[in-house]
Design an enzyme around this catalytic site. Structure first.
Site, PDB file in Angstrom:
ATOM      1  N   ARG A  18    -117.683  50.344 -30.673  1.00 31.76           N
ATOM      2  CA  ARG A  18    -116.443  49.932 -30.675  1.00 31.76           C
ATOM      3  C   ARG A  18    -115.955  48.394 -29.283  1.00 31.76           C
ATOM      4  O   ARG A  18    -116.967  48.209 -28.985  1.00 31.76           O
ATOM      5  CB  ARG A  18    -116.073  51.390 -29.674  1.00 31.76           C
ATOM      6  CG  ARG A  18    -115.623  51.888 -29.468  1.00 31.76           C
ATOM      7  CD  ARG A  18    -115.003  53.547 -29.271  1.00 31.76           C
ATOM      8  NE  ARG A  18    -115.091  54.897 -29.642  1.00 31.76           N
ATOM      9  CZ  ARG A  18    -114.844  54.955 -30.877  1.00 31.76           C
ATOM     10  NH1 ARG A  18    -114.256  54.247 -31.839  1.00 31.76           N
ATOM     11  NH2 ARG A  18    -115.010  56.547 -30.921  1.00 31.76           N
ATOM     12  N   ASP A  19    -114.828  47.871 -30.203  1.00 32.89           N
ATOM     13  CA  ASP A  19    -114.740  46.460 -30.300  1.00 32.89           C
ATOM     14  C   ASP A  19    -114.485  46.823 -27.930  1.00 32.89           C
ATOM     15  O   ASP A  19    -113.505  47.143 -27.873  1.00 32.89           O
ATOM     16  CB  ASP A  19    -113.903  45.405 -30.666  1.00 32.89           C
ATOM     17  CG  ASP A  19    -113.803  43.874 -30.189  1.00 32.89           C
ATOM     18  OD1 ASP A  19    -114.529  43.264 -30.779  1.00 32.89           O
ATOM     19  OD2 ASP A  19    -113.081  44.241 -28.766  1.00 32.89           O
ATOM     20  N   ASN A  27    -114.685  37.158 -39.459  1.00 35.37           N
ATOM     21  CA  ASN A  27    -114.830  36.316 -39.030  1.00 35.37           C
ATOM     22  C   ASN A  27    -116.611  35.359 -38.708  1.00 35.37           C
ATOM     23  O   ASN A  27    -116.981  36.012 -38.649  1.00 35.37           O
ATOM     24  CB  ASN A  27    -114.016  36.334 -37.798  1.00 35.37           C
ATOM     25  CG  ASN A  27    -112.730  36.503 -37.376  1.00 35.37           C
ATOM     26  OD1 ASN A  27    -111.641  36.619 -37.942  1.00 35.37           O
ATOM     27  ND2 ASN A  27    -112.703  36.930 -36.186  1.00 35.37           N
ATOM     28  N   GLU A  52    -116.788  33.989 -32.745  1.00 34.57           N
ATOM     29  CA  GLU A  52    -116.488  33.834 -31.000  1.00 34.57           C
ATOM     30  C   GLU A  52    -118.103  34.516 -30.841  1.00 34.57           C
ATOM     31  O   GLU A  52    -118.723  33.854 -29.734  1.00 34.57           O
ATOM     32  CB  GLU A  52    -115.665  34.189 -30.639  1.00 34.57           C
ATOM     33  CG  GLU A  52    -114.473  33.579 -30.361  1.00 34.57           C
ATOM     34  CD  GLU A  52    -113.229  34.674 -29.928  1.00 34.57           C
ATOM     35  OE1 GLU A  52    -113.442  34.884 -29.313  1.00 34.57           O
ATOM     36  OE2 GLU A  52    -111.930  33.772 -30.165  1.00 34.57           O
ATOM     37  N   VAL A  53    -118.546  35.430 -31.131  1.00 37.28           N
ATOM     38  CA  VAL A  53    -120.097  35.673 -31.090  1.00 37.28           C
ATOM     39  C   VAL A  53    -120.917  35.575 -32.384  1.00 37.28           C
ATOM     40  O   VAL A  53    -120.064  35.650 -33.183  1.00 37.28           O
ATOM     41  CB  VAL A  53    -119.911  37.244 -30.821  1.00 37.28           C
ATOM     42  CG1 VAL A  53    -121.508  38.102 -30.327  1.00 37.28           C
ATOM     43  CG2 VAL A  53    -119.452  37.769 -29.821  1.00 37.28           C
ATOM     44  N   HIS A  62    -121.081  40.075 -38.088  1.00 33.77           N
ATOM     45  CA  HIS A  62    -119.960  41.250 -37.573  1.00 33.77           C
ATOM     46  C   HIS A  62    -118.947  41.697 -38.068  1.00 33.77           C
ATOM     47  O   HIS A  62    -118.888  40.789 -38.497  1.00 33.77           O
ATOM     48  CB  HIS A  62    -119.686  41.592 -35.970  1.00 33.77           C
ATOM     49  CG  HIS A  62    -119.196  40.411 -34.893  1.00 33.77           C
ATOM     50  ND1 HIS A  62    -119.066  39.253 -34.714  1.00 33.77           N
ATOM     51  CD2 HIS A  62    -117.978  39.733 -35.108  1.00 33.77           C
ATOM     52  CE1 HIS A  62    -118.376  38.301 -34.589  1.00 33.77           C
ATOM     53  NE2 HIS A  62    -117.445  39.606 -34.227  1.00 33.77           N
ATOM     54  N   HIS A 121    -115.188  43.539 -38.794  1.00 38.20           N
ATOM     55  CA  HIS A 121    -114.546  44.533 -37.409  1.00 38.20           C
ATOM     56  C   HIS A 121    -114.018  45.340 -38.135  1.00 38.20           C
ATOM     57  O   HIS A 121    -113.576  45.150 -39.758  1.00 38.20           O
ATOM     58  CB  HIS A 121    -113.565  43.076 -37.234  1.00 38.20           C
ATOM     59  CG  HIS A 121    -114.033  42.667 -36.349  1.00 38.20           C
ATOM     60  ND1 HIS A 121    -113.443  42.603 -35.069  1.00 38.20           N
ATOM     61  CD2 HIS A 121    -114.220  40.966 -36.320  1.00 38.20           C
ATOM     62  CE1 HIS A 121    -113.464  41.176 -33.993  1.00 38.20           C
ATOM     63  NE2 HIS A 121    -113.984  40.765 -35.291  1.00 38.20           N
TER      64      HIS A 121
HETATM   65  P1  AMP Z   1    -115.045  37.364 -33.627  1.00 33.06           P
HETATM   66  O1  AMP Z   1    -114.280  37.003 -32.724  1.00 33.06           O
HETATM   67  O2  AMP Z   1    -114.781  37.588 -34.936  1.00 33.06           O
HETATM   68  O3  AMP Z   1    -116.714  36.724 -33.215  1.00 33.06           O
HETATM   69  O4  AMP Z   1    -115.479  39.121 -32.623  1.00 33.06           O
HETATM   70  C1  AMP Z   1    -115.458  39.119 -31.445  1.00 33.06           C
HETATM   71  C2  AMP Z   1    -116.023  40.038 -31.161  1.00 33.06           C
HETATM   72  O5  AMP Z   1    -116.227  40.418 -30.038  1.00 33.06           O
HETATM   73  C3  AMP Z   1    -114.405  40.565 -30.022  1.00 33.06           C
HETATM   74  O6  AMP Z   1    -113.679  41.567 -30.407  1.00 33.06           O
HETATM   75  C4  AMP Z   1    -114.431  40.871 -28.892  1.00 33.06           C
HETATM   76  O7  AMP Z   1    -113.626  41.569 -28.541  1.00 33.06           O
HETATM   77  C5  AMP Z   1    -115.556  41.476 -28.871  1.00 33.06           C
HETATM   78  N1  AMP Z   1    -116.727  41.697 -28.259  1.00 33.06           N
HETATM   79  C6  AMP Z   1    -117.494  40.683 -26.735  1.00 33.06           C
HETATM   80  N2  AMP Z   1    -118.380  41.061 -25.909  1.00 33.06           N
HETATM   81  C7  AMP Z   1    -118.080  42.173 -26.111  1.00 33.06           C
HETATM   82  C8  AMP Z   1    -119.386  43.214 -25.791  1.00 33.06           C
HETATM   83  N3  AMP Z   1    -119.688  43.624 -24.696  1.00 33.06           N
HETATM   84  N4  AMP Z   1    -119.018  44.245 -26.107  1.00 33.06           N
HETATM   85  C9  AMP Z   1    -118.164  45.089 -27.564  1.00 33.06           C
HETATM   86  N5  AMP Z   1    -117.170  44.230 -28.253  1.00 33.06           N
HETATM   87  C10 AMP Z   1    -117.532  43.028 -27.736  1.00 33.06           C
END
Ligand code: AMP
Ligand code: ZN
Length: 115
Positions: free
Chosen positions: A31-32, A86, A94-95, A99, A101
């Protein structure tokens, strides 16, 4: 990127807690932490891949896509759902660990931008 400095590698390794939705040999869905819809999960490869740009492994690509659809079924998103990847800076990633979504549980509108 070294695995230990990557947030999602650490989640895949169980070093950082997450709420698992689906776990297989090759992928993990959890879960996000900041859900943008009633159901919002992230599907990741267990091994580090920076983004969809770097994904060349067709088998892994298949595992990821099928896992996303399985997550939607597990979450009972019969009314529909959306898959978002993304990718890199302009894609709003951002990560830095690939991944997908999986979003659903409400009407998501027609926008193509980040939910
Ligand atoms: P993106 O902007 O596509 O890189 O999405 C990164 C997603 O990772 C965001 O929707 C964040 O809310 C989610 N996220 C960041 N840290 C965590 C975590 N520790 N556990 C679950 N989701 C996370
Ligand atoms: Zn990683």
């Amino acid at each position: 990127m070294p695995a230990m400095s990557c947030l999602f590698c650490r989640i895949a390794a169980g070093e950082i807690p997450s709420q698992t939705v689906l776990a297989t040999e090759h992928v993990l869905a959890f879960r996000d932490i900041h859900p943008q819809a009633p159901s919002h999960a992230l599907v990741i490869p267990r091994r580090h891949v920076d983004s969809l740009w770097e994904l060349l492994d067709r088998e892994l690509a298949g595992h990821l896509l099928l896992a996303a659809a399985e997550v939607a079924r597990l979450e009972r998103l019969e009314q529909g759902w959306r898959l978002i990847a993304n990718t890199r800076e302009h894609g709003g990633q951002e990560v830095g660990h690939l991944h997908l979504h999986v979003l659903g549980g409400r009407a998501l509108g027609r926008m193509l931008a980040k939910p």
